[in-house]
Design an enzyme around this catalytic site. Structure first.
Site, PDB file in Angstrom:
ATOM      1  N   ARG A  70      30.086  23.602 104.567  1.00  0.00           N
ATOM      2  CA  ARG A  70      30.452  24.602 105.640  1.00  0.00           C
ATOM      3  C   ARG A  70      29.664  24.431 106.909  1.00  0.00           C
ATOM      4  NH1 ARG A  70      34.019  27.511 102.682  1.00  0.00           N
ATOM      5  NH2 ARG A  70      33.408  28.199 100.488  1.00  0.00           N
ATOM      6  N   ASP A 127      29.907  33.588 102.893  1.00  0.00           N
ATOM      7  CA  ASP A 127      30.587  32.009 103.144  1.00  0.00           C
ATOM      8  C   ASP A 127      30.985  31.608 104.480  1.00  0.00           C
ATOM      9  OD1 ASP A 127      29.980  31.769 100.615  1.00  0.00           O
ATOM     10  OD2 ASP A 127      31.844  31.735 100.077  1.00  0.00           O
ATOM     11  N   ARG A 185      38.799  30.956  89.065  1.00  0.00           N
ATOM     12  CA  ARG A 185      39.025  31.691  87.912  1.00  0.00           C
ATOM     13  C   ARG A 185      40.561  31.349  87.184  1.00  0.00           C
ATOM     14  NH1 ARG A 185      35.693  33.273  91.370  1.00  0.00           N
ATOM     15  NH2 ARG A 185      34.162  34.761  91.138  1.00  0.00           N
ATOM     16  N   GLN A 204      29.540  35.492  91.377  1.00  0.00           N
ATOM     17  CA  GLN A 204      29.429  34.805  90.260  1.00  0.00           C
ATOM     18  C   GLN A 204      28.616  35.137  89.088  1.00  0.00           C
ATOM     19  OE1 GLN A 204      27.536  31.209  92.183  1.00  0.00           O
ATOM     20  NE2 GLN A 204      29.192  30.759  93.241  1.00  0.00           N
TER      21      GLN A 204
HETATM   22  C1  S3P Z   1      31.800  32.722  94.755  1.00  0.00           C
HETATM   23  C2  S3P Z   1      30.757  33.730  95.254  1.00  0.00           C
HETATM   24  C3  S3P Z   1      29.903  33.726  96.166  1.00  0.00           C
HETATM   25  C4  S3P Z   1      30.405  32.536  97.179  1.00  0.00           C
HETATM   26  C5  S3P Z   1      30.576  31.431  96.472  1.00  0.00           C
HETATM   27  C6  S3P Z   1      31.927  31.404  95.594  1.00  0.00           C
HETATM   28  C7  S3P Z   1      32.687  33.079  93.512  1.00  0.00           C
HETATM   29  O1  S3P Z   1      28.536  33.305  95.751  1.00  0.00           O
HETATM   30  O2  S3P Z   1      29.140  32.425  98.014  1.00  0.00           O
HETATM   31  O3  S3P Z   1      30.970  30.310  97.680  1.00  0.00           O
HETATM   32  O4  S3P Z   1      33.669  32.368  93.587  1.00  0.00           O
HETATM   33  O5  S3P Z   1      32.344  33.936  92.809  1.00  0.00           O
HETATM   34  P1  S3P Z   1      27.637  34.318  94.973  1.00  0.00           P
HETATM   35  O6  S3P Z   1      28.385  34.963  93.696  1.00  0.00           O
HETATM   36  O7  S3P Z   1      26.311  33.587  94.421  1.00  0.00           O
HETATM   37  O8  S3P Z   1      27.051  35.431  96.084  1.00  0.00           O
END
Ligand code: S3P
Length: 448
Positions: free
Chosen positions: A403, A328, A30, A176
């Site tokens: 992971r 995660d 971000r 995301q």
């Molecule tokens: C993330 C959101 C999560 C996470 C990923 C990073 C992010 O995924 O599992 O490692 O930085 O927005 P999802 O938004 O698909 O759940």
């Protein structure tokens, strides 16, 4: 292909030390992508050295940012929301799901076309979750059809007019997807309202608000209303705190192998990210955040594992919002569960099936390698803990998933001989210094 050879940790040599983990990967993406939209230069410190963040750094240059390194920081001269540059070549997102999904929203309102692609694993990951709501906003996105979903490469735009605001209930708690839609909403006409089904990470909302975006949050509802807004986003500096997801591996190592105080300093303890600490507490391994402070819009603390923290681990259940807040960390929590008394149940984790690997399957396979009994369920796992005696030394295939490789390396400390972990190269996507940090704490891992 890189393999890890991990030696068991003798009980009389507990792990000890103070480590810094890389900057948080989510906040790093971000910081990079949002700086592209800033009207003023942004000084970013604490950015992690993982390959995934590196993909976002290269992508913003292709879209018009200039990036300089100045005394350990990077300074990003963004293009501003209104003046992104058309990329002259497709953008390579590597293994990074966050880069591809966030960029899809970021460029959706542009008058030029952008093509995004990635590695073999990324090319199998579902994109319909982002494309469908973006299409409702008027975006033009095409991908490769595969089965029921759409996968990369993706081509986005161009569009002739402007995107429209959107009223949308997210079917999955995905930060995301939420972020991609908020980025698209910045240049849309009309209000966007999103409702999340669970507590997805909120780093985007925090940072966008800081930068002056017309965004409000009310519980699970996020509203971005650009009417009357001048379209300017700006921030001078972003300091990326330590990654709780990376720290979780070292904390679990200290719990499983025994420790004499292990500290991970300056970790982001945003409540949307600390589900793993709640799970550990429920398993009778209390890790307390110390010296909590505010830092650049995110709460930060030192996480300290004290001697004996893992001496009487008990099984627990991970479900509902807790699964979302620890999504995660499920592979490493599963490794801790392998040493807990009783059967640990993981529910509501079907999202794990579409991560860098099918993590329900790869976590189960990894645990079975150590002789643990695991039941694989559609939405999770049932793990029968084996707290007494050493585990069987394993030969693990990490399936190119960082992971899984790191979780296996931690559990290997409890084995009765050397464990071999193949296909571990992708540890570099999030934590290139993982082996060095484990070695610093006293573990023995050979990289071959
Ligand atoms: C993330 C959101 C999560 C996470 C990923 C990073 C992010 O995924 O599992 O490692 O930085 O927005 P999802 O938004 O698909 O759940």
């Amino acid at each position: 292909m890189t393999s890890f050879l991990v030696e068991p940790q003798p009980r009389e040599r507990p792990l000890v030390g103070h480590v810094r983990v890389p900057g948080d990967k989510s906040i790093g993406h971000r910081a990079l992508l949002f700086s592209l939209l800033s009207d003023t230069p942004v000084r970013v410190t604490g950015l992690g050295d993982g390959a995934d963040n590196g993909r976002s750094a290269k992508a913003i240059v292709q879209l018009g940012a200039r990036v300089e390194r100045v005394d350990g920081a990077i300074v990003i001269h963004g293009a501003g929301l209104q003046a992104l540059r058309a990329p002259t070549a497709p953008i390579d997102c590597g293994n990074s799901g966050t880069t591809i999904r966030l960029l899809t929203g970021l460029v959706a309102g542009q008058r030029f076309a952008t093509t995004l692609f990635g590695d073999e694993s990324l090319s199998k990951r579902p994109m319909r979750r982002v494309l469908e709501p973006l299409a409702r906003m008027g975006a033009v996105v095409t991908g490769k059809g595969e089965g029921a979903d759409v996968v990369p490469p993706l081509t986005i735009g161009p569009i002739a007019g402007r995107l429209r605001g959107l009223d949308y209930a997210l079917p999955v708690a995905s930060a995301q997807v939420k972020t991609a839609l908020l980025l698209a909403a910045l240049s849309a006409e009309g209000r966007t309202r999103l409702v999340e089904p669970g507590p997805g990470r909120d780093h985007s909302e925090r940072l966008l608000r800081h930068m002056g975006a017309p965004l409000t949050v009310n519980g699970r509802e996020v509203v971005l209303d650009p009417s009357g807004w001048d379209g300017h986003l700006a921030i001078d500096a972003i300091d990326v705190p330590g990654d709780p997801s990376s720290s979780a591996f070292l904390i679990a190592a200290a719990i499983l192998a025994g420790c004499d105080n292990v500290t991970c300093a300056d970790i982001c303890v945003n409540p949307t990210r600390t589900g793993f600490l709640d799970v550990l507490a429920a398993m009778n391994a209390l890790v307390e955040p110390q010296a909590e402070r505010a830092g650049g819009g995110e709460p930060i603390a030192d996480l300290v594992v004290t001697r004996g923290a893992g001496d009487a681990l008990r099984a627990t259940e991970i479900a509902g919002d807790l699964t979302v807040r620890a999504i995660d960390e499920i592979p490493i929590l599963a490794a801790v569960a392998a040493r807990a008394r009783g059967t640990t149940i993981v529910r509501d984790a079907e999202e794990l099936r579409v991560k860098e690997s099918d993590r329900v399957a790869t976590t189960a396979a990894m645990l079975r390698g150590f002789g643990i009994q695991v039941e694989e369920r559609p939405d999770g796992l049932a793990i029968e803990g084996q707290p007494d005696g050493a585990l069987k030394a394993a030969h693990v295939h990490a399936a190119g998933d960082h992971r899984i490789a790191m979780a296996a390396a931690v559990l290997a400390l409890c084995a009765d001989g050397q464990t071999r972990i193949d296909d571990a190269d992708n540890v570099a996507t999030s934590y290139p210094g993982f082996v060095a940090a484990m070695t610093r704490l006293g573990a023995t891992i050979h990289v071959v």
